[in-house]
Scaffold this motif. Sequence first.
Motif, mmCIF file in Angstrom:
data_model
loop_
_atom_site.group_PDB
_atom_site.id
_atom_site.type_symbol
_atom_site.label_atom_id
_atom_site.label_comp_id
_atom_site.label_asym_id
_atom_site.label_seq_id
_atom_site.Cartn_x
_atom_site.Cartn_y
_atom_site.Cartn_z
ATOM 1 N N GLY A 188 13.192 4.790 -5.275
ATOM 2 C CA GLY A 188 12.239 4.136 -6.161
ATOM 3 C C GLY A 188 10.881 3.867 -5.545
ATOM 4 O O GLY A 188 9.926 3.562 -6.257
ATOM 5 N N ARG A 189 10.795 3.980 -4.228
ATOM 6 C CA ARG A 189 9.512 3.729 -3.558
ATOM 7 C C ARG A 189 8.982 4.953 -2.842
ATOM 8 O O ARG A 189 7.773 5.133 -2.724
ATOM 9 C CB ARG A 189 9.644 2.584 -2.556
ATOM 10 C CG ARG A 189 10.003 1.245 -3.150
ATOM 11 C CD ARG A 189 9.859 0.126 -2.128
ATOM 12 N NE ARG A 189 10.711 0.333 -0.955
ATOM 13 C CZ ARG A 189 10.257 0.359 0.292
ATOM 14 N NH1 ARG A 189 8.976 0.189 0.557
ATOM 15 N NH2 ARG A 189 11.098 0.534 1.304
ATOM 16 N N PHE A 190 9.888 5.780 -2.323
ATOM 17 C CA PHE A 190 9.485 6.971 -1.571
ATOM 18 C C PHE A 190 9.788 8.211 -2.395
ATOM 19 O O PHE A 190 10.775 8.262 -3.134
ATOM 20 C CB PHE A 190 10.246 7.056 -0.257
ATOM 21 C CG PHE A 190 9.926 5.966 0.740
ATOM 22 C CD1 PHE A 190 9.043 4.933 0.448
ATOM 23 C CD2 PHE A 190 10.538 5.981 1.988
ATOM 24 C CE1 PHE A 190 8.764 3.943 1.378
ATOM 25 C CE2 PHE A 190 10.264 4.998 2.921
ATOM 26 C CZ PHE A 190 9.381 3.973 2.618
ATOM 27 N N THR A 191 8.943 9.222 -2.227
ATOM 28 C CA THR A 191 9.156 10.508 -2.896
ATOM 29 C C THR A 191 9.001 11.623 -1.883
ATOM 30 O O THR A 191 7.948 11.731 -1.236
ATOM 31 C CB THR A 191 8.149 10.712 -4.033
ATOM 32 O OG1 THR A 191 8.234 9.625 -4.957
ATOM 33 C CG2 THR A 191 8.435 12.020 -4.777
ATOM 34 N N ILE A 192 10.033 12.438 -1.757
ATOM 35 C CA ILE A 192 9.970 13.580 -0.852
ATOM 36 C C ILE A 192 9.745 14.841 -1.669
ATOM 37 O O ILE A 192 10.297 14.994 -2.763
ATOM 38 C CB ILE A 192 11.244 13.688 0.020
ATOM 39 C CG1 ILE A 192 11.066 14.734 1.114
ATOM 40 C CG2 ILE A 192 12.469 13.970 -0.839
ATOM 41 C CD1 ILE A 192 12.186 14.721 2.157
ATOM 42 N N SER A 193 8.927 15.729 -1.165
ATOM 43 C CA SER A 193 8.645 16.988 -1.847
ATOM 44 C C SER A 193 8.287 18.041 -0.803
ATOM 45 O O SER A 193 8.152 17.723 0.385
ATOM 46 C CB SER A 193 7.488 16.810 -2.840
ATOM 47 O OG SER A 193 6.302 16.409 -2.165
ATOM 48 N N ARG A 194 8.143 19.269 -1.255
ATOM 49 C CA ARG A 194 7.782 20.325 -0.323
ATOM 50 C C ARG A 194 6.944 21.379 -1.007
ATOM 51 O O ARG A 194 7.017 21.569 -2.224
ATOM 52 C CB ARG A 194 9.030 20.952 0.292
ATOM 53 C CG ARG A 194 9.907 21.727 -0.666
ATOM 54 C CD ARG A 194 11.258 22.072 -0.016
ATOM 55 N NE ARG A 194 11.122 23.001 1.104
ATOM 56 C CZ ARG A 194 12.043 23.142 2.065
ATOM 57 N NH1 ARG A 194 13.143 22.404 2.039
ATOM 58 N NH2 ARG A 194 11.861 24.017 3.042
ATOM 59 N N ASP A 195 6.177 22.090 -0.195
ATOM 60 C CA ASP A 195 5.400 23.243 -0.635
ATOM 61 C C ASP A 195 5.726 24.370 0.336
ATOM 62 O O ASP A 195 5.184 24.413 1.454
ATOM 63 C CB ASP A 195 3.909 22.911 -0.618
ATOM 64 C CG ASP A 195 3.048 24.037 -1.167
ATOM 65 O OD1 ASP A 195 3.535 25.190 -1.222
ATOM 66 O OD2 ASP A 195 1.899 23.779 -1.516
ATOM 67 N N GLY B 22 0.803 -1.219 0.000
ATOM 68 C CA GLY B 22 0.000 0.000 0.000
ATOM 69 C C GLY B 22 0.830 1.260 0.000
ATOM 70 O O GLY B 22 2.065 1.231 -0.028
ATOM 71 N N SER B 23 0.136 2.398 0.047
ATOM 72 C CA SER B 23 0.778 3.711 0.019
ATOM 73 C C SER B 23 0.320 4.561 1.185
ATOM 74 O O SER B 23 -0.767 4.352 1.727
ATOM 75 C CB SER B 23 0.436 4.433 -1.288
ATOM 76 O OG SER B 23 0.925 3.726 -2.411
ATOM 77 N N LEU B 24 1.163 5.527 1.516
ATOM 78 C CA LEU B 24 0.849 6.442 2.612
ATOM 79 C C LEU B 24 1.570 7.755 2.366
ATOM 80 O O LEU B 24 2.678 7.774 1.819
ATOM 81 C CB LEU B 24 1.323 5.836 3.934
ATOM 82 C CG LEU B 24 0.628 6.211 5.235
ATOM 83 C CD1 LEU B 24 -0.857 5.863 5.188
ATOM 84 C CD2 LEU B 24 1.299 5.513 6.409
ATOM 85 N N GLU C 63 17.415 5.898 11.395
ATOM 86 C CA GLU C 63 18.099 6.036 10.108
ATOM 87 C C GLU C 63 17.461 7.136 9.280
ATOM 88 O O GLU C 63 16.253 7.396 9.369
ATOM 89 C CB GLU C 63 18.072 4.717 9.325
ATOM 90 C CG GLU C 63 16.713 4.310 8.807
ATOM 91 C CD GLU C 63 16.776 3.169 7.800
ATOM 92 O OE1 GLU C 63 17.862 2.861 7.277
ATOM 93 O OE2 GLU C 63 15.700 2.591 7.536
ATOM 94 N N GLY C 64 18.285 7.770 8.488
ATOM 95 C CA GLY C 64 17.780 8.778 7.572
ATOM 96 C C GLY C 64 17.043 8.138 6.418
ATOM 97 O O GLY C 64 17.445 7.080 5.933
ATOM 98 N N VAL C 65 15.971 8.756 5.985
ATOM 99 C CA VAL C 65 15.163 8.229 4.883
ATOM 100 C C VAL C 65 15.336 9.106 3.640
ATOM 101 O O VAL C 65 15.726 8.625 2.584
ATOM 102 C CB VAL C 65 13.686 8.164 5.280
ATOM 103 C CG1 VAL C 65 12.839 7.707 4.096
ATOM 104 C CG2 VAL C 65 13.489 7.228 6.468
ATOM 105 N N ALA C 66 15.037 10.373 3.768
ATOM 106 C CA ALA C 66 15.103 11.278 2.619
ATOM 107 C C ALA C 66 15.200 12.709 3.114
ATOM 108 O O ALA C 66 14.833 13.013 4.256
ATOM 109 C CB ALA C 66 13.866 11.117 1.732
ATOM 110 N N SER D 105 4.490 1.079 -2.315
ATOM 111 C CA SER D 105 4.987 -0.294 -2.231
ATOM 112 C C SER D 105 5.544 -0.589 -0.842
ATOM 113 O O SER D 105 6.650 -1.126 -0.693
ATOM 114 C CB SER D 105 6.068 -0.529 -3.298
ATOM 115 O OG SER D 105 5.551 -0.283 -4.582
ATOM 116 N N LEU D 106 4.787 -0.235 0.153
ATOM 117 C CA LEU D 106 5.261 -0.368 1.526
ATOM 118 C C LEU D 106 5.454 -1.825 1.912
ATOM 119 O O LEU D 106 4.713 -2.721 1.473
ATOM 120 C CB LEU D 106 4.292 0.314 2.482
ATOM 121 C CG LEU D 106 4.427 1.844 2.506
ATOM 122 C CD1 LEU D 106 3.197 2.502 3.108
ATOM 123 C CD2 LEU D 106 5.681 2.258 3.261
#
Length: 121
Positions: free
Chosen positions: A65-72, A15-17, A45-48, A84-85
């Motif tokens: 490839g599974r996680f995406t970090i972004s900001r506003d 799943g996704s979150l 541990e650091g993730v992103a 793809s958790l």
Amino acid sequence: FQLQASGGGLVQPGGSLWLSCVGSGFSFDRVSIAWFRQAPGKEREGVACVHSEGGATYLTNSAKGRFTISRDNSKSTVYLRMDSLKPEDTAVYYCATDLFNNCAITGYDYWGRGTLVTVSS
């Protein structure tokens, strides 16, 4: 100064979150923000990490490839989309900053309260 993480919960494998981290009390749009996680019985541990202008750095191979970090920056918010958790992604997730814009591996002095992600069927 405040960093507030939210969005954790229970999700099935595959799943996704979305996680969110809202910052206040500092120049949010000038600093990098990172996500870390700590699983039960394991070291944190650091993730992103995301730079002030939006450039992303992934701190663990398991996130690529599974996680995406972004900001506003208009909302003083950093996001972590997790797809793809896997059960091994189960952890408390924290956002943090060192008030620089370098996405360092260590040296983070400012932390938000974590949000628990549980991946289980």
